[in-house]
Design a protein around this motif. Structure first.
Motif, PDB file in Angstrom:
ATOM      1  N   LEU A 186       0.828  -1.206   0.000  1.00  0.00           N
ATOM      2  CA  LEU A 186       0.000   0.000   0.000  1.00  0.00           C
ATOM      3  C   LEU A 186       0.867   1.263   0.000  1.00  0.00           C
ATOM      4  O   LEU A 186       0.661   2.168  -0.818  1.00  0.00           O
ATOM      5  CB  LEU A 186      -0.924   0.008   1.218  1.00  0.00           C
ATOM      6  N   VAL A 187       1.854   1.313   0.877  1.00  0.00           N
ATOM      7  CA  VAL A 187       2.731   2.487   0.957  1.00  0.00           C
ATOM      8  C   VAL A 187       3.518   2.648  -0.338  1.00  0.00           C
ATOM      9  O   VAL A 187       3.672   3.762  -0.851  1.00  0.00           O
ATOM     10  CB  VAL A 187       3.660   2.394   2.186  1.00  0.00           C
ATOM     11  N   ALA A 188       4.006   1.545  -0.895  1.00  0.00           N
ATOM     12  CA  ALA A 188       4.761   1.613  -2.155  1.00  0.00           C
ATOM     13  C   ALA A 188       3.886   2.174  -3.278  1.00  0.00           C
ATOM     14  O   ALA A 188       4.343   3.006  -4.071  1.00  0.00           O
ATOM     15  CB  ALA A 188       5.294   0.235  -2.532  1.00  0.00           C
ATOM     16  N   LYS A 189       2.625   1.759  -3.339  1.00  0.00           N
ATOM     17  CA  LYS A 189       1.719   2.285  -4.355  1.00  0.00           C
ATOM     18  C   LYS A 189       1.458   3.768  -4.149  1.00  0.00           C
ATOM     19  O   LYS A 189       1.425   4.548  -5.099  1.00  0.00           O
ATOM     20  CB  LYS A 189       0.400   1.504  -4.369  1.00  0.00           C
ATOM     21  N   GLN A 190       1.274   4.166  -2.881  1.00  0.00           N
ATOM     22  CA  GLN A 190       1.039   5.578  -2.586  1.00  0.00           C
ATOM     23  C   GLN A 190       2.241   6.436  -2.973  1.00  0.00           C
ATOM     24  O   GLN A 190       2.087   7.579  -3.387  1.00  0.00           O
ATOM     25  CB  GLN A 190       0.714   5.763  -1.099  1.00  0.00           C
ATOM     26  N   LEU A 191       3.430   5.866  -2.832  1.00  0.00           N
ATOM     27  CA  LEU A 191       4.657   6.582  -3.199  1.00  0.00           C
ATOM     28  C   LEU A 191       5.007   6.404  -4.676  1.00  0.00           C
ATOM     29  O   LEU A 191       6.026   6.913  -5.138  1.00  0.00           O
ATOM     30  CB  LEU A 191       5.828   6.099  -2.332  1.00  0.00           C
ATOM     31  N   GLU A 192       4.155   5.668  -5.397  1.00  0.00           N
ATOM     32  CA  GLU A 192       4.358   5.384  -6.814  1.00  0.00           C
ATOM     33  C   GLU A 192       5.709   4.726  -7.087  1.00  0.00           C
ATOM     34  O   GLU A 192       6.425   5.073  -8.021  1.00  0.00           O
ATOM     35  CB  GLU A 192       4.171   6.651  -7.645  1.00  0.00           C
ATOM     36  N   ILE A 193       6.029   3.744  -6.250  1.00  0.00           N
ATOM     37  CA  ILE A 193       7.241   2.946  -6.443  1.00  0.00           C
ATOM     38  C   ILE A 193       6.847   1.728  -7.272  1.00  0.00           C
ATOM     39  O   ILE A 193       5.895   1.017  -6.937  1.00  0.00           O
ATOM     40  CB  ILE A 193       7.840   2.527  -5.089  1.00  0.00           C
ATOM     41  N   SER A 194       7.576   1.486  -8.330  1.00  0.00           N
ATOM     42  CA  SER A 194       7.226   0.374  -9.221  1.00  0.00           C
ATOM     43  C   SER A 194       7.476  -0.966  -8.540  1.00  0.00           C
ATOM     44  O   SER A 194       8.290  -1.076  -7.615  1.00  0.00           O
ATOM     45  CB  SER A 194       8.051   0.454 -10.511  1.00  0.00           C
ATOM     46  N   ASP A 195       6.772  -1.996  -9.022  1.00  0.00           N
ATOM     47  CA  ASP A 195       6.955  -3.352  -8.507  1.00  0.00           C
ATOM     48  C   ASP A 195       8.416  -3.778  -8.644  1.00  0.00           C
ATOM     49  O   ASP A 195       8.980  -4.389  -7.730  1.00  0.00           O
ATOM     50  CB  ASP A 195       6.066  -4.347  -9.265  1.00  0.00           C
ATOM     51  N   LYS A 196       9.008  -3.443  -9.794  1.00  0.00           N
ATOM     52  CA  LYS A 196      10.385  -3.842 -10.066  1.00  0.00           C
ATOM     53  C   LYS A 196      11.344  -3.249  -9.031  1.00  0.00           C
ATOM     54  O   LYS A 196      12.201  -3.949  -8.489  1.00  0.00           O
ATOM     55  CB  LYS A 196      10.781  -3.376 -11.471  1.00  0.00           C
ATOM     56  N   VAL A 197      11.185  -1.967  -8.726  1.00  0.00           N
ATOM     57  CA  VAL A 197      12.065  -1.306  -7.756  1.00  0.00           C
ATOM     58  C   VAL A 197      11.812  -1.847  -6.348  1.00  0.00           C
ATOM     59  O   VAL A 197      12.746  -2.097  -5.587  1.00  0.00           O
ATOM     60  CB  VAL A 197      11.882   0.226  -7.808  1.00  0.00           C
ATOM     61  N   ALA A 246      13.323  -5.323  -6.067  1.00  0.00           N
ATOM     62  CA  ALA A 246      14.789  -5.219  -6.019  1.00  0.00           C
ATOM     63  C   ALA A 246      15.234  -4.795  -4.620  1.00  0.00           C
ATOM     64  O   ALA A 246      16.214  -5.321  -4.080  1.00  0.00           O
ATOM     65  CB  ALA A 246      15.284  -4.233  -7.073  1.00  0.00           C
ATOM     66  N   SER A 247      14.508  -3.869  -4.027  1.00  0.00           N
ATOM     67  CA  SER A 247      14.843  -3.417  -2.676  1.00  0.00           C
ATOM     68  C   SER A 247      14.652  -4.543  -1.655  1.00  0.00           C
ATOM     69  O   SER A 247      15.468  -4.725  -0.751  1.00  0.00           O
ATOM     70  CB  SER A 247      13.987  -2.213  -2.304  1.00  0.00           C
ATOM     71  N   LEU A 248      13.585  -5.302  -1.810  1.00  0.00           N
ATOM     72  CA  LEU A 248      13.350  -6.442  -0.919  1.00  0.00           C
ATOM     73  C   LEU A 248      14.458  -7.488  -1.061  1.00  0.00           C
ATOM     74  O   LEU A 248      14.962  -8.011  -0.056  1.00  0.00           O
ATOM     75  CB  LEU A 248      11.995  -7.090  -1.213  1.00  0.00           C
ATOM     76  N   ARG A 249      14.839  -7.791  -2.310  1.00  0.00           N
ATOM     77  CA  ARG A 249      15.925  -8.754  -2.527  1.00  0.00           C
ATOM     78  C   ARG A 249      17.217  -8.275  -1.865  1.00  0.00           C
ATOM     79  O   ARG A 249      17.943  -9.058  -1.252  1.00  0.00           O
ATOM     80  CB  ARG A 249      16.152  -8.980  -4.021  1.00  0.00           C
ATOM     81  N   GLU A 250      17.487  -6.985  -2.003  1.00  0.00           N
ATOM     82  CA  GLU A 250      18.691  -6.414  -1.402  1.00  0.00           C
ATOM     83  C   GLU A 250      18.655  -6.574   0.127  1.00  0.00           C
ATOM     84  O   GLU A 250      19.641  -6.970   0.742  1.00  0.00           O
ATOM     85  CB  GLU A 250      18.794  -4.928  -1.771  1.00  0.00           C
ATOM     86  N   GLN A 251      17.509  -6.290   0.730  1.00  0.00           N
ATOM     87  CA  GLN A 251      17.378  -6.422   2.186  1.00  0.00           C
ATOM     88  C   GLN A 251      17.519  -7.890   2.627  1.00  0.00           C
ATOM     89  O   GLN A 251      18.119  -8.164   3.661  1.00  0.00           O
ATOM     90  CB  GLN A 251      16.019  -5.895   2.657  1.00  0.00           C
ATOM     91  N   LEU A 252      16.977  -8.799   1.838  1.00  0.00           N
ATOM     92  CA  LEU A 252      17.049 -10.213   2.182  1.00  0.00           C
ATOM     93  C   LEU A 252      18.454 -10.787   2.091  1.00  0.00           C
ATOM     94  O   LEU A 252      18.795 -11.749   2.779  1.00  0.00           O
ATOM     95  CB  LEU A 252      16.094 -11.021   1.289  1.00  0.00           C
ATOM     96  N   THR A 253      19.300 -10.205   1.254  1.00  0.00           N
ATOM     97  CA  THR A 253      20.661 -10.722   1.081  1.00  0.00           C
ATOM     98  C   THR A 253      21.671 -10.052   1.989  1.00  0.00           C
ATOM     99  O   THR A 253      22.813 -10.488   2.044  1.00  0.00           O
ATOM    100  CB  THR A 253      21.127 -10.584  -0.384  1.00  0.00           C
TER     101      THR A 253
END
Length: 124
Positions: free
Chosen positions: A101-112, A115-122
């Motif tokens: 929800l927050v990502a959509k409100q900030l207009e952050i694309s799914d791809k970005v 990628a940020s989630l993958r970075e945090q997980l690694t």
């Protein structure tokens, strides 16, 4: 054992309930493990003992904890496969929904976002 934050806006008893649910689902608390007494936990976190008692009672009603007269509250034997990865993932669902929800409100694309989630997980 538990982290309670009075400034979070989430009631203390709910913070405790959610933490215990996650710890049981994740295997950090196993059947038969004893929890701190209401009094000890209330003193440790400087909260009203009724707050701790309310959390323990709710978890007892849900079958996550068991109370035996004269003994500390214990983690109940789980009747179902609460430790499966899918069951544990359900504890993250509200957080995932909020993140999306927050990502959509900030207009952050799914791809970005992914990628940020993958970075945090690694990260180590």
């Amino acid at each position: 054992m538990f982290t309670l934050n009075p400034q979070s806006g989430i009631p203390i008893y709910r913070q405790l309930v959610e933490q215990i649910r996650r710890m049981v689902a994740g295997g950090q608390l196993k059947a038969g493990d004893e929890l701190p007494s209401v009094r000890d936990l209330a003193v440790e976190h400087a909260v009203n003992p009724m707050t701790i008692s309310k959390a323990y009672s709710q978890l007892e009603l849900e079958g996550i904890l068991v109370r035996q007269r004269g003994k500390p509250m214990q983690v109940a034997a789980q009747q179902h496969s609460a430790n499966s990865e899918y069951a544990r993932l359900q504890h993250l669902q509200p957080h995932i929904e909020q993140l999306v929800l927050v990502a959509k409100q900030l207009e952050i694309s799914d791809k970005v976002l992914l990628a940020s989630l993958r970075e945090q997980l690694t990260k180590k």
